[in-house]
Design a protein around this motif. Structure first.
Motif, PDB file in Angstrom:
ATOM      1  N   VAL A 290       0.821  -1.196   0.000  1.00  0.00           N
ATOM      2  CA  VAL A 290       0.000   0.000   0.000  1.00  0.00           C
ATOM      3  C   VAL A 290       0.855   1.246   0.000  1.00  0.00           C
ATOM      4  CG1 VAL A 290      -1.708   1.277   1.303  1.00  0.00           C
ATOM      5  CG2 VAL A 290      -1.880  -1.192   1.135  1.00  0.00           C
ATOM      6  N   LEU A 291       1.901   1.232   0.829  1.00  0.00           N
ATOM      7  CA  LEU A 291       2.755   2.408   0.888  1.00  0.00           C
ATOM      8  C   LEU A 291       3.496   2.643  -0.415  1.00  0.00           C
ATOM      9  CD1 LEU A 291       4.168   1.935   4.478  1.00  0.00           C
ATOM     10  CD2 LEU A 291       2.603   3.704   3.709  1.00  0.00           C
ATOM     11  N   VAL A 292       4.030   1.542  -0.973  1.00  0.00           N
ATOM     12  CA  VAL A 292       4.771   1.697  -2.219  1.00  0.00           C
ATOM     13  C   VAL A 292       3.856   2.176  -3.324  1.00  0.00           C
ATOM     14  CG1 VAL A 292       6.090   0.463  -3.978  1.00  0.00           C
ATOM     15  CG2 VAL A 292       6.489   0.004  -1.569  1.00  0.00           C
ATOM     16  N   ALA A 293       2.634   1.571  -3.406  1.00  0.00           N
ATOM     17  CA  ALA A 293       1.720   1.970  -4.459  1.00  0.00           C
ATOM     18  C   ALA A 293       1.290   3.407  -4.293  1.00  0.00           C
ATOM     19  CB  ALA A 293       0.499   1.054  -4.458  1.00  0.00           C
ATOM     20  N   GLY A 294       1.222   3.881  -3.036  1.00  0.00           N
ATOM     21  CA  GLY A 294       0.836   5.259  -2.814  1.00  0.00           C
ATOM     22  C   GLY A 294       1.896   6.224  -3.258  1.00  0.00           C
ATOM     23  N   VAL A 295       3.184   5.807  -3.239  1.00  0.00           N
ATOM     24  CA  VAL A 295       4.260   6.709  -3.625  1.00  0.00           C
ATOM     25  C   VAL A 295       4.475   6.691  -5.127  1.00  0.00           C
ATOM     26  CG1 VAL A 295       6.711   7.182  -3.344  1.00  0.00           C
ATOM     27  CG2 VAL A 295       5.363   6.452  -1.390  1.00  0.00           C
ATOM     28  N   GLU A 296       4.326   5.490  -5.741  1.00  0.00           N
ATOM     29  CA  GLU A 296       4.669   5.346  -7.147  1.00  0.00           C
ATOM     30  C   GLU A 296       3.630   6.033  -8.024  1.00  0.00           C
ATOM     31  OE1 GLU A 296       5.128   1.732 -10.371  1.00  0.00           O
ATOM     32  OE2 GLU A 296       4.868   1.351  -8.244  1.00  0.00           O
ATOM     33  N   GLU A 297       4.079   6.727  -9.046  1.00  0.00           N
ATOM     34  CA  GLU A 297       3.204   7.350 -10.027  1.00  0.00           C
ATOM     35  C   GLU A 297       3.242   6.493 -11.284  1.00  0.00           C
ATOM     36  OE1 GLU A 297       4.311  11.363 -10.639  1.00  0.00           O
ATOM     37  OE2 GLU A 297       3.914  11.993  -8.575  1.00  0.00           O
ATOM     38  N   GLY A 298       2.187   5.726 -11.517  1.00  0.00           N
ATOM     39  CA  GLY A 298       2.178   4.827 -12.655  1.00  0.00           C
ATOM     40  C   GLY A 298       1.498   5.447 -13.862  1.00  0.00           C
ATOM     41  N   PRO A 299       1.460   4.697 -14.958  1.00  0.00           N
ATOM     42  CA  PRO A 299       0.815   5.185 -16.173  1.00  0.00           C
ATOM     43  C   PRO A 299      -0.704   5.222 -16.022  1.00  0.00           C
ATOM     44  CG  PRO A 299       1.493   2.913 -16.445  1.00  0.00           C
ATOM     45  CD  PRO A 299       2.046   3.366 -15.121  1.00  0.00           C
ATOM     46  N   SER A 300      -1.379   5.871 -16.967  1.00  0.00           N
ATOM     47  CA  SER A 300      -2.830   6.026 -16.932  1.00  0.00           C
ATOM     48  C   SER A 300      -3.410   5.663 -18.286  1.00  0.00           C
ATOM     49  CB  SER A 300      -3.211   7.455 -16.546  1.00  0.00           C
ATOM     50  OG  SER A 300      -2.745   8.364 -17.545  1.00  0.00           O
ATOM     51  N   LEU A 301      -4.737   5.642 -18.370  1.00  0.00           N
ATOM     52  CA  LEU A 301      -5.409   5.297 -19.611  1.00  0.00           C
ATOM     53  C   LEU A 301      -5.168   6.334 -20.699  1.00  0.00           C
ATOM     54  CD1 LEU A 301      -8.820   3.941 -18.252  1.00  0.00           C
ATOM     55  CD2 LEU A 301      -6.917   2.633 -19.200  1.00  0.00           C
ATOM     56  N   GLY A 302      -4.877   7.565 -20.303  1.00  0.00           N
ATOM     57  CA  GLY A 302      -4.603   8.607 -21.279  1.00  0.00           C
ATOM     58  C   GLY A 302      -3.349   8.347 -22.098  1.00  0.00           C
ATOM     59  N   GLU A 303      -2.503   7.427 -21.643  1.00  0.00           N
ATOM     60  CA  GLU A 303      -1.267   7.128 -22.363  1.00  0.00           C
ATOM     61  C   GLU A 303      -1.390   5.913 -23.281  1.00  0.00           C
ATOM     62  OE1 GLU A 303       2.099   7.033 -19.679  1.00  0.00           O
ATOM     63  OE2 GLU A 303       0.998   8.232 -18.215  1.00  0.00           O
ATOM     64  N   LEU A 304      -2.608   5.361 -23.423  1.00  0.00           N
ATOM     65  CA  LEU A 304      -2.776   4.195 -24.281  1.00  0.00           C
ATOM     66  C   LEU A 304      -2.482   4.506 -25.740  1.00  0.00           C
ATOM     67  CD1 LEU A 304      -5.939   2.256 -22.989  1.00  0.00           C
ATOM     68  CD2 LEU A 304      -3.528   1.610 -22.847  1.00  0.00           C
ATOM     69  N   GLU A 305      -2.870   5.700 -26.188  1.00  0.00           N
ATOM     70  CA  GLU A 305      -2.613   6.070 -27.579  1.00  0.00           C
ATOM     71  C   GLU A 305      -1.123   6.044 -27.882  1.00  0.00           C
ATOM     72  OE1 GLU A 305      -3.440   6.724 -31.338  1.00  0.00           O
ATOM     73  OE2 GLU A 305      -5.065   6.712 -29.856  1.00  0.00           O
ATOM     74  N   ALA A 306      -0.310   6.593 -26.957  1.00  0.00           N
ATOM     75  CA  ALA A 306       1.138   6.572 -27.154  1.00  0.00           C
ATOM     76  C   ALA A 306       1.675   5.149 -27.119  1.00  0.00           C
ATOM     77  CB  ALA A 306       1.814   7.431 -26.091  1.00  0.00           C
ATOM     78  N   LEU A 307       1.090   4.304 -26.240  1.00  0.00           N
ATOM     79  CA  LEU A 307       1.525   2.903 -26.146  1.00  0.00           C
ATOM     80  C   LEU A 307       1.250   2.163 -27.459  1.00  0.00           C
ATOM     81  CD1 LEU A 307       2.536   0.532 -24.374  1.00  0.00           C
ATOM     82  CD2 LEU A 307       0.139   0.152 -23.720  1.00  0.00           C
ATOM     83  N   VAL A 308       0.048   2.391 -28.020  1.00  0.00           N
ATOM     84  CA  VAL A 308      -0.292   1.748 -29.289  1.00  0.00           C
ATOM     85  C   VAL A 308       0.593   2.286 -30.406  1.00  0.00           C
ATOM     86  CG1 VAL A 308      -2.120   1.503 -31.014  1.00  0.00           C
ATOM     87  CG2 VAL A 308      -2.646   1.237 -28.583  1.00  0.00           C
ATOM     88  N   GLY A 309       0.898   3.594 -30.360  1.00  0.00           N
ATOM     89  CA  GLY A 309       1.766   4.186 -31.371  1.00  0.00           C
ATOM     90  C   GLY A 309       3.155   3.567 -31.380  1.00  0.00           C
ATOM     91  N   GLN A 310       3.660   3.206 -30.215  1.00  0.00           N
ATOM     92  CA  GLN A 310       4.974   2.567 -30.171  1.00  0.00           C
ATOM     93  C   GLN A 310       4.952   1.212 -30.876  1.00  0.00           C
ATOM     94  OE1 GLN A 310       5.807   2.382 -26.011  1.00  0.00           O
ATOM     95  NE2 GLN A 310       6.032   4.614 -25.768  1.00  0.00           N
ATOM     96  N   SER A 311       3.875   0.449 -30.681  1.00  0.00           N
ATOM     97  CA  SER A 311       3.779  -0.845 -31.361  1.00  0.00           C
ATOM     98  C   SER A 311       3.625  -0.655 -32.870  1.00  0.00           C
ATOM     99  CB  SER A 311       2.593  -1.640 -30.807  1.00  0.00           C
ATOM    100  OG  SER A 311       2.833  -2.005 -29.457  1.00  0.00           O
ATOM    101  N   ARG A 312       2.877   0.389 -33.279  1.00  0.00           N
ATOM    102  CA  ARG A 312       2.756   0.665 -34.710  1.00  0.00           C
ATOM    103  C   ARG A 312       4.117   1.006 -35.315  1.00  0.00           C
ATOM    104  NH1 ARG A 312      -2.462   4.561 -33.922  1.00  0.00           N
ATOM    105  NH2 ARG A 312      -4.089   2.948 -33.885  1.00  0.00           N
ATOM    106  N   ALA A 313       4.892   1.810 -34.561  1.00  0.00           N
ATOM    107  CA  ALA A 313       6.213   2.177 -35.067  1.00  0.00           C
ATOM    108  C   ALA A 313       7.113   0.970 -35.215  1.00  0.00           C
ATOM    109  CB  ALA A 313       6.850   3.201 -34.131  1.00  0.00           C
ATOM    110  N   ALA A 314       6.818  -0.092 -34.450  1.00  0.00           N
ATOM    111  CA  ALA A 314       7.607  -1.329 -34.548  1.00  0.00           C
ATOM    112  C   ALA A 314       7.131  -2.225 -35.676  1.00  0.00           C
ATOM    113  CB  ALA A 314       7.560  -2.082 -33.230  1.00  0.00           C
ATOM    114  N   GLY A 315       6.128  -1.753 -36.457  1.00  0.00           N
ATOM    115  CA  GLY A 315       5.671  -2.518 -37.605  1.00  0.00           C
ATOM    116  C   GLY A 315       4.426  -3.335 -37.364  1.00  0.00           C
ATOM    117  N   MET A 316       3.823  -3.250 -36.208  1.00  0.00           N
ATOM    118  CA  MET A 316       2.620  -4.013 -35.920  1.00  0.00           C
ATOM    119  C   MET A 316       1.390  -3.229 -36.374  1.00  0.00           C
ATOM    120  SD  MET A 316       1.160  -5.335 -32.244  1.00  0.00           S
ATOM    121  CE  MET A 316       2.442  -6.555 -32.026  1.00  0.00           C
ATOM    122  N   ALA A 317       0.427  -3.929 -36.954  1.00  0.00           N
ATOM    123  CA  ALA A 317      -0.834  -3.312 -37.365  1.00  0.00           C
ATOM    124  C   ALA A 317      -1.786  -3.329 -36.180  1.00  0.00           C
ATOM    125  CB  ALA A 317      -1.428  -4.069 -38.551  1.00  0.00           C
TER     126      ALA A 317
END
Length: 430
Positions: A290-317
């Motif tokens: 709980v403490l660690v999760a409270g300190v860590e700033e993880g990714p969010s759903l708003g970054e999914l577009e960038a995540l998908v873009g990275q896979s596209r750049a790697a040649g994946m459709a």
């Protein structure tokens, strides 16, 4: 226990025979000797009154007085002996000490009351008969005097014995409670240690899962881009340079995320090590995650577009389809949803090279659903040769189930593979 509450043959018995301690044995033997001497002298008078040889009276008195030695073992028998010889006016010490021992013992109170009453009546009768013949006074005065002497010889030892018995039982009860509390504290300490160990295992698992999700995706993309560089290096130098630049970007991003995570772990270890241990020991919950999760700033759903873009750049459709609008979910929900999609895409790079992938995200009011589905892949397509540790699906399932969600994965009828998850959309506290 004996009738006086002493433990027989139990733990801690250091005295001989039935005595709990050597001091008790010495005391009882001393009282027996004193009573035997007294009764021996009184046996002389008894022998004269009964017209018996003096030796017989003395021996009788010594034997009667010596019974006081076994007062702790058989308190009722000693009182009965005292009552039996009361008409002979023998055994003052025997009578007083035996009544005290009887009252202080574990003998039922009705028996103690009956024998005390008999002793009172016997003492009164003996005193009345002997005083009436020796003192020239009215019968009323003799009766009152006899009653007073009988009460003086009976009530004090009985009352004091009852007090000592009650006090001893109270001390035994307190000792038993203290022992019970000590045992309970020992059990609580063992359980706290078990829960702390469980918390440490859970935290190690969580850290391993997070490290896998953060590093595996970036490194997988790096390997894919490196393979592409190798394939087009001669034919298309410009594309090879572009892929090499992407490899460098991916490596830097992976190093940045890894450095941030390790920095968070070090900070948590230094700042909250003591609160974590105290919380785990006292409450028995997994406080560290709980403490660690409270300190860590993880990714969010708003970054999914960038995540998908990275896979596209790697040649994946890859196609991203979003239904509905996000309602501001809790940080752990958005982070888990992102990690599920990230790991599913990583698996597509590993196991389905060249396949078309569809990422679906649906906002359903109180829950958020995600699905990553790839179609059939070309068996002749050149893969990047990515290793598989077999922990991807396991880690996704653990993340989703930890938040009370539903996780399903398996092959599709079309020959592809589908990963689906539904998470309860707890509202963000921000």
């Amino acid at each position: 226990m004996t009738n006086t509450g002493e433990r027989e043959g139990g733990e801690g018995r250091a005295g001989p025979l039935w005595w709990g301690r050597r001091g008790q044995a010495v005391l009882d033997v001393g009282l027996g000797v004193l009573s035997a001497v007294e009764c021996g002298f009184e046996g002389i008078l008894f022998a004269r009154e009964a017209h018996l040889p003096t030796v017989v009276g003395v021996l009788f008195g010594v034997v009667v007085g010596a019974t006081l030695t076994v007062r702790r073992r058989w308190p009722i028998a000693v009182v009965l002996v005292s009552l039996a010889v009361s008409p002979a006016a023998i055994g003052f010490v025997l009578g007083v000490v035996s009544l005290y021992t009887l009252a202080a013992s574990e003998v039922p109170r009705r028996i103690t009351g009956l024998l005390s009453l008999l002793s009172l009546v016997a003492t009164f009768a003996v005193m009345y008969v002997r005083t009436e013949g020796d003192v020239e006074a009215s019968g009323t005065f003799v009766a009152v005097l006899s009653v007073c002497i009988a009460f003086a010889l009976t009530a004090p030892p009985v009352l004091y014995g009852l007090y000592q018995g009650a006090r001893r039982r109270l001390m035994e009860s307190l000792q038993e409670r203290a022992d019970s509390l000590e045992r309970e504290l020992g059990l609580l300490a063992e359980r706290a240690e078990e829960r702390a160990e469980w918390a440490r295992r859970e935290e190690r698992t969580r850290i391993a899962r997070e490290m896998h999700d953060v590093v595996a995706h970036r490194v997988s993309l790096m390997v894919v881009h490196a393979a592409a560089v190798q394939a087009v290096a001669v034919r298309d130098p410009e594309k090879a340079a572009k892929n090499a630049a992407l490899v460098g970007d991916m490596g830097r991003q992976a190093l940045t995320e890894l450095r941030e995570m390790l920095g968070v772990l070090r900070a948590v270890e230094k700042k909250v090590e003591k609160p974590v241990s105290v919380a785990v020991a006292a409450v028995g919950v997994s406080a560290a995650p709980v403490l660690v999760a409270g300190v860590e700033e993880g990714p969010s759903l708003g970054e999914l577009e960038a995540l998908v873009g990275q896979s596209r750049a790697a040649g994946m459709a890859v196609e991203l389809v979003v239904h509905g609008e996000g309602a501001g979910y809790a940080a752990e929900v958005e982070q888990t949803a992102y990690r599920v999609v990230q790991e599913a895409l990583t698996n597509c790079h590993k196991h389905a090279p060249g396949a078309e992938v569809v990422v679906r995200l649906a906002h359903r009011g109180e829950e958020v659903a995600m699905q990553v589905e790839n179609g059939p892949w070309d068996c002749e397509a050149a893969g990047a040769g990515l290793p598989s540790g077999g922990n991807g699906l396991v880690g996704m399932r653990e993340r989703v189930l930890a938040l009370g969600g539903v996780f399903v994965s398996g092959p599709t009828d079309a020959g592809g593979f589908r990963v689906s998850a539904v998470l309860p959309g707890a509202r963000s506290r921000g």
